[in-house]
Design a protein around this motif. Structure first.
Motif, PDB file in Angstrom:
ATOM      1  N   ASN A   1       0.939  -1.071  -0.054  1.00  0.00           N
ATOM      2  CA  ASN A   1      -0.106   0.038   0.046  1.00  0.00           C
ATOM      3  C   ASN A   1       0.996   1.410   0.000  1.00  0.00           C
ATOM      4  O   ASN A   1       2.195   1.199   0.263  1.00  0.00           O
TER       5      ASN A   1
ATOM      6  N   HIS B   1      -5.942   2.256  -0.311  1.00  0.00           N
ATOM      7  CA  HIS B   1      -7.102   1.378  -0.195  1.00  0.00           C
ATOM      8  C   HIS B   1      -8.472   2.430   0.024  1.00  0.00           C
ATOM      9  O   HIS B   1      -9.625   1.786   0.230  1.00  0.00           O
TER      10      HIS B   1
ATOM     11  N   LEU C   1      -9.307  -5.619  -0.621  1.00  0.00           N
ATOM     12  CA  LEU C   1      -8.973  -4.541  -0.001  1.00  0.00           C
ATOM     13  C   LEU C   1      -8.451  -3.276  -1.026  1.00  0.00           C
ATOM     14  O   LEU C   1      -8.621  -2.225  -0.645  1.00  0.00           O
ATOM     15  N   GLY C   2      -8.596  -3.646  -2.318  1.00  0.00           N
ATOM     16  CA  GLY C   2      -8.180  -2.485  -3.126  1.00  0.00           C
ATOM     17  C   GLY C   2      -6.740  -2.454  -3.685  1.00  0.00           C
ATOM     18  O   GLY C   2      -6.281  -1.790  -4.298  1.00  0.00           O
TER      19      GLY C   2
END
Length: 432
Positions: free
Chosen positions: A138, A284, A352-353
């Motif tokens: 992320n 996210h 979650l993206g």
């Protein structure tokens, strides 16, 4: 008759023994530890049946809250019981746990390594041994309100006030100008009801990453401690990074009150409620930003890479890894499970993206709802994007030195230089 009864009894006993043996043979399983309700939990549940069909091993899923995952793993490593075969953990815990983890260099092929984002394999490694297989990463991105940036009146006003076109900010100067411009009393009642952005200053690691990311953008070559073990936090990039945040909060006043309590989820809620023009947040959070059930500005949210300083874009990744405890009684099956989920890395992106493999990002980046992936790829691949130091003392350094330094500065009780000097002394004591 006696012989007949004895024969029946023997047959019955044999059947019981056979059924008992069969149940033991069929009771092969691995236990997977995941954060309850999180993406790893959902992916483990959705793939358990398929893995059992392929391997013959049932997947038993054990859940715990975020901190509970760490506590359970620490306890297992201190007193090995073979309770877990696989766990999904935060990168921050690897320096504490690696002595009780199985090296996974025989799982990581060159093709796998080449498909992970830069720094991901290194983030799960200690002393040149890989202890974790990345499942997702992320980074911070810039979310902004398209309806504000596309407003013709605002464009004219901004150009008149700042002398250049209103655009999505790419650097510090533009970010500060836009944040100041969009801090407005929209209904003229004397109360500011739209702010340009928010700064994370609460008692959390995100307040630290915010400061350190801007320090990377200003040219920091390593985070807080260099490769020789020297503390470098009192160098110019760190002063510039903290000063940038301080100006937004205390000079420009482009943020809502309560900065010292502000955390990423609170800032996200303010943005989703239409009270912020922009926010720098984990990627996210883009997905719920465009969900009408969660966001009043859904459909009007744009996304851009992390902003840059003099040395370009810089961010601190937030990866998670799958690990195998040394105490596992099913090490080889656990490794097969890691390979199995590597091939299904797209499932984490759908939940979650975000994911860990660049090929998965590329497969989804042009699909509706995944507009954040391309800016995230640019951010994760940026030269100034770097991992936090993989040292056991890092969490103490964050909580006892860096978070207070941010709060002293943003709260106005110390200058930037005083806060950094104080933090430098605390880190020296921690490392001693």
């Amino acid at each position: 008759m006696f012989k007949s009864k004895r024969k029946v009894l023997i047959v019955s006993l044999l059947m019981v023994l056979f059924l008992g043996f069969s149940s033991l043979v069929g009771a092969k399983s691995i236990t997977v530890l995941v954060e309850g309700g999180g993406p790893a939990h959902k992916v483990a549940e959705s793939t358990a049946e398929e893995f059992e069909k392929i391997s013959g091993y049932e997947v038993i899923i054990e859940t715990a809250p975020y901190d509970g995952i760490y506590d359970k793993m620490r306890a297992e490593i201190a007193s090995p019981t073979g309770a877990y075969d696989v766990a999904t953990i935060d990168v921050l815990w690897i320096p504490f746990l690696y002595n009780g983890l199985l090296p996974l260099d025989d799982v990581l092929t060159e093709d796998m390594k080449n498909d992970f984002f830069p720094g991901l394999v290194e983030g799960g490694s200690i002393n040149n041994n890989s202890y974790g297989i990345p499942v997702w990463t992320n980074s911070k991105l810039l979310l902004y309100r398209k309806d504000l940036f596309n407003n013709e009146e605002y464009k004219k006003e901004f150009n008149k006030e700042y002398g250049y076109e209103l655009e999505v900010p790419k650097n510090w100067e533009e970010f500060r100008d836009v944040a100041k411009f969009f801090t407005k009393d929209l209904d003229n009642d004397g109360v500011t009801d739209l702010y340009g952005t928010a700064v994370i200053g609460g008692n959390h690691g995100d307040s630290v990453t915010g400061w350190l990311e801007h320090s990377l953008q200003a040219g920091a070559e390593s985070l807080v401690i260099d490769d020789k073990g020297d503390i470098v936090i009192n160098k110019e990039p760190y002063i510039e990074g903290l000063n940038f945040l301080n100006k937004i909060v205390n000079e420009d006043k482009s943020v809502p009150s309560g900065t010292l309590e502000m955390l990423i989820p609170q800032a996200a809620n303010l943005f989703w409620d239409g009270k912020l023009a922009m926010t720098l947040t984990w990627g996210h959070f883009y997905v719920p930003s465009n969900d009408p059930e969660q966001s009043s500005i859904a459909g009007n949210v744009g996304v851009a890479p992390m902003i840059s300083g003099d040395k370009g874009i810089g961010a601190i990744p937030g990866p998670w890894y799958q690990v195998v405890p040394e105490s596992s009684n099913e090490k080889e099956i656990a490794k097969e499970y890691l390979r199995f989920l590597y091939e299904r890395n797209n499932l984490y992106l759908e939940e979650l993206g975000v994911a860990a493999r660049e090929s998965v990002f590329n497969a989804f980046k042009d699909k509706k709802g995944y507009e954040h992936l391309e800016p995230m790829m640019k951010t994760l691949n940026a030269e100034q994007t770097k991992n936090r130091p993989a040292i056991r003392e890092w969490q103490r350094i964050e909580s006892e030195a860096l978070i207070p330094a941010v709060q002293y500065t943003l709260g106005g009780s110390k200058t930037v230089e005083e806060s950094i000097e104080w933090a430098n002394e605390q880190i020296e004591n921690i490392l001693k």
